[in-house]
Scaffold this motif. Structure first.
Motif, PDB file in Angstrom:
ATOM      1  N   ASP A  42      -1.949   5.145  10.156  1.00 49.97           N
ATOM      2  CA  ASP A  42      -1.757   5.551   8.683  1.00 49.97           C
ATOM      3  C   ASP A  42      -0.619   6.146   8.233  1.00 49.97           C
ATOM      4  O   ASP A  42       0.353   6.309   7.243  1.00 49.97           O
ATOM      5  N   ALA A  65       2.256   4.091   7.988  1.00 53.80           N
ATOM      6  CA  ALA A  65       1.598   3.245   6.242  1.00 53.80           C
ATOM      7  C   ALA A  65       2.274   4.183   5.124  1.00 53.80           C
ATOM      8  O   ALA A  65       2.658   3.702   4.801  1.00 53.80           O
ATOM      9  N   LEU A  66       2.289   5.579   5.027  1.00 54.35           N
ATOM     10  CA  LEU A  66       2.664   6.425   4.135  1.00 54.35           C
ATOM     11  C   LEU A  66       4.315   6.535   4.453  1.00 54.35           C
ATOM     12  O   LEU A  66       4.954   6.734   3.442  1.00 54.35           O
ATOM     13  N   HIS A 119       6.597   3.645   2.855  1.00 55.97           N
ATOM     14  CA  HIS A 119       5.934   3.880   1.562  1.00 55.97           C
ATOM     15  C   HIS A 119       7.328   5.085   0.789  1.00 55.97           C
ATOM     16  O   HIS A 119       6.812   5.463  -0.313  1.00 55.97           O
ATOM     17  N   ALA A 141      -5.175   4.114   5.085  1.00 53.18           N
ATOM     18  CA  ALA A 141      -4.012   4.280   3.973  1.00 53.18           C
ATOM     19  C   ALA A 141      -2.912   2.741   4.448  1.00 53.18           C
ATOM     20  O   ALA A 141      -2.545   1.721   3.523  1.00 53.18           O
ATOM     21  N   HIS A 165      -4.875  -0.181   2.189  1.00 52.67           N
ATOM     22  CA  HIS A 165      -4.530   0.476   1.232  1.00 52.67           C
ATOM     23  C   HIS A 165      -2.853  -0.735   0.641  1.00 52.67           C
ATOM     24  O   HIS A 165      -3.118  -1.551  -0.239  1.00 52.67           O
ATOM     25  N   PHE A 166      -2.098  -0.543   1.511  1.00 53.23           N
ATOM     26  CA  PHE A 166      -0.692  -1.077   1.325  1.00 53.23           C
ATOM     27  C   PHE A 166      -0.341  -1.984   1.910  1.00 53.23           C
ATOM     28  O   PHE A 166       0.291  -2.995   1.006  1.00 53.23           O
ATOM     29  N   HIS A 194      -0.636  -2.402  -2.933  1.00 54.29           N
ATOM     30  CA  HIS A 194      -1.181  -1.393  -3.606  1.00 54.29           C
ATOM     31  C   HIS A 194       0.408  -0.002  -3.512  1.00 54.29           C
ATOM     32  O   HIS A 194       0.481  -0.237  -2.389  1.00 54.29           O
ATOM     33  N   THR A 195       0.438   0.733  -4.287  1.00 56.21           N
ATOM     34  CA  THR A 195       1.080   1.793  -4.041  1.00 56.21           C
ATOM     35  C   THR A 195       0.811   2.909  -4.037  1.00 56.21           C
ATOM     36  O   THR A 195      -0.516   2.891  -4.279  1.00 56.21           O
ATOM     37  N   ASP A 196       1.326   4.212  -3.769  1.00 54.98           N
ATOM     38  CA  ASP A 196       0.935   5.322  -3.460  1.00 54.98           C
ATOM     39  C   ASP A 196       0.349   5.826  -5.143  1.00 54.98           C
ATOM     40  O   ASP A 196      -0.474   6.761  -4.815  1.00 54.98           O
TER      41      ASP A 196
END
Length: 285
Positions: A182, A185-186, A189, A255, A258-259, A263-265
């Motif tokens: 995760d 993944a963050l 982005h 996370a 989510h991506f 979706h965006t942050d």
């Protein structure tokens, strides 16, 4: 001459770590990170017919330098070396390989100076094996962080600590996830993210100390353990961090989900603001 695969990988790694490097006489020279050297040309890196050669003029060799960057001698070659059966392939081997598992990811934990503290290797069965550098072994690793009495031999550091400290200095928000997948993944982005090794329940005050005065966003996994882990992280940051917010994935569990859902942050669901910034509307609610 080869395609310089190993040479280019090493040059890119040095650049990504922000280490000074310069070309002189056909050799790439950089700082001796293996001994906290300040001189910018202590280590010489040169292309060879089979890969890349590394030599530290203070250590009189390459072993310590390779340990610091998480490499072994096998990484110096453009093509994998043939090995005896009693020596594992250093870049893919994992203890559970004997059960048919295969390595799918490796995460290196570094200290504030970028030196390798320990690593985490993940297999396709979602087992995680932790190791520490040990140049006395054939693989360059010891698959335990403790001694025979259970005493920990390496310090506890958050994942991607050098990046975390740089972000804190630049007043950027630091995101905390439950695991390395995760975190990446963050990071993919454009965010600065960290976690602790070992997953849920392993965050400690030792990890929290690096976040003093920082603005923090915690991504809680959408399950009971995720909530418990997020709560423990929050408690460790009270009276320490500047602000703490807890969010959850809009879609899925974490996370990465989510991506993956597009979706965006900015589209995470905020679920808790236990330590809001001064002046934040949440303070007056």
């Amino acid at each position: 001459m080869t395609d310089a695969i190993a040479y280019n990988r090493l040059a890119d790694l040095i650049s990504s770590r922000g280490e000074p490097a310069r070309y002189q006489g056909g050799v790439l020279r950089t700082r001796g990170i293996c001994h906290d050297g300040d001189a910018p040309d202590t280590v010489a890196i040169k292309r060879t017919a089979e890969g890349v050669a590394v030599y530290c003029h203070k250590c009189l060799g390459n072993e310590d330098f390779l340990t610091e960057i998480g490499w072994t001698l096998a990484d110096l070659f453009d093509r994998p070396l043939e090995r005896n059966d009693d020596r594992p392939a250093d870049d893919t081997w994992i203890p559970c390989q004997r059960h048919g598992h295969k390595r799918v990811a490796q995460y290196i934990y570094r200290d504030a100076n970028g030196r390798t503290v320990h690593g985490v290797t993940r297999c396709d069965a979602k087992d995680f094996a932790q190791w520490r550098p040990d140049p006395t072994t054939k693989s360059g690793r010891r698959w335990s962080l403790n001694d025979e009495h259970g005493n920990r031999l390496v310090p506890l550091v958050p994942y991607r600590l050098p990046e975390l400290l740089a972000a804190k200095e630049a007043d950027r928000v630091i995101w905390i996830a439950e695991g390395e997948k995760d975190v990446h993944a963050l990071v993919d982005h454009g965010l600065v993210a960290t976690c602790n090794a070992g997953g849920s329940g392993k965050w400690t005050a030792e990890h929290a100390q690096y976040l003093e005065g920082a603005d923090v966003t915690i991504v809680a996994d959408r399950d009971a353990k995720g909530r418990e882990h997020a709560t423990a992280v929050v408690e460790s940051l009270r009276n320490l961090a500047h602000s703490v917010y807890v969010v959850q994935a809009r879609t899925g569990k974490d996370a990465a989900d989510h991506f993956a859902a597009g979706h965006t942050d900015s589209e995470f669901n905020q679920v808790w603001a236990p330590v809001p910034c001064p002046g934040d509307p949440a303070v007056t609610q």
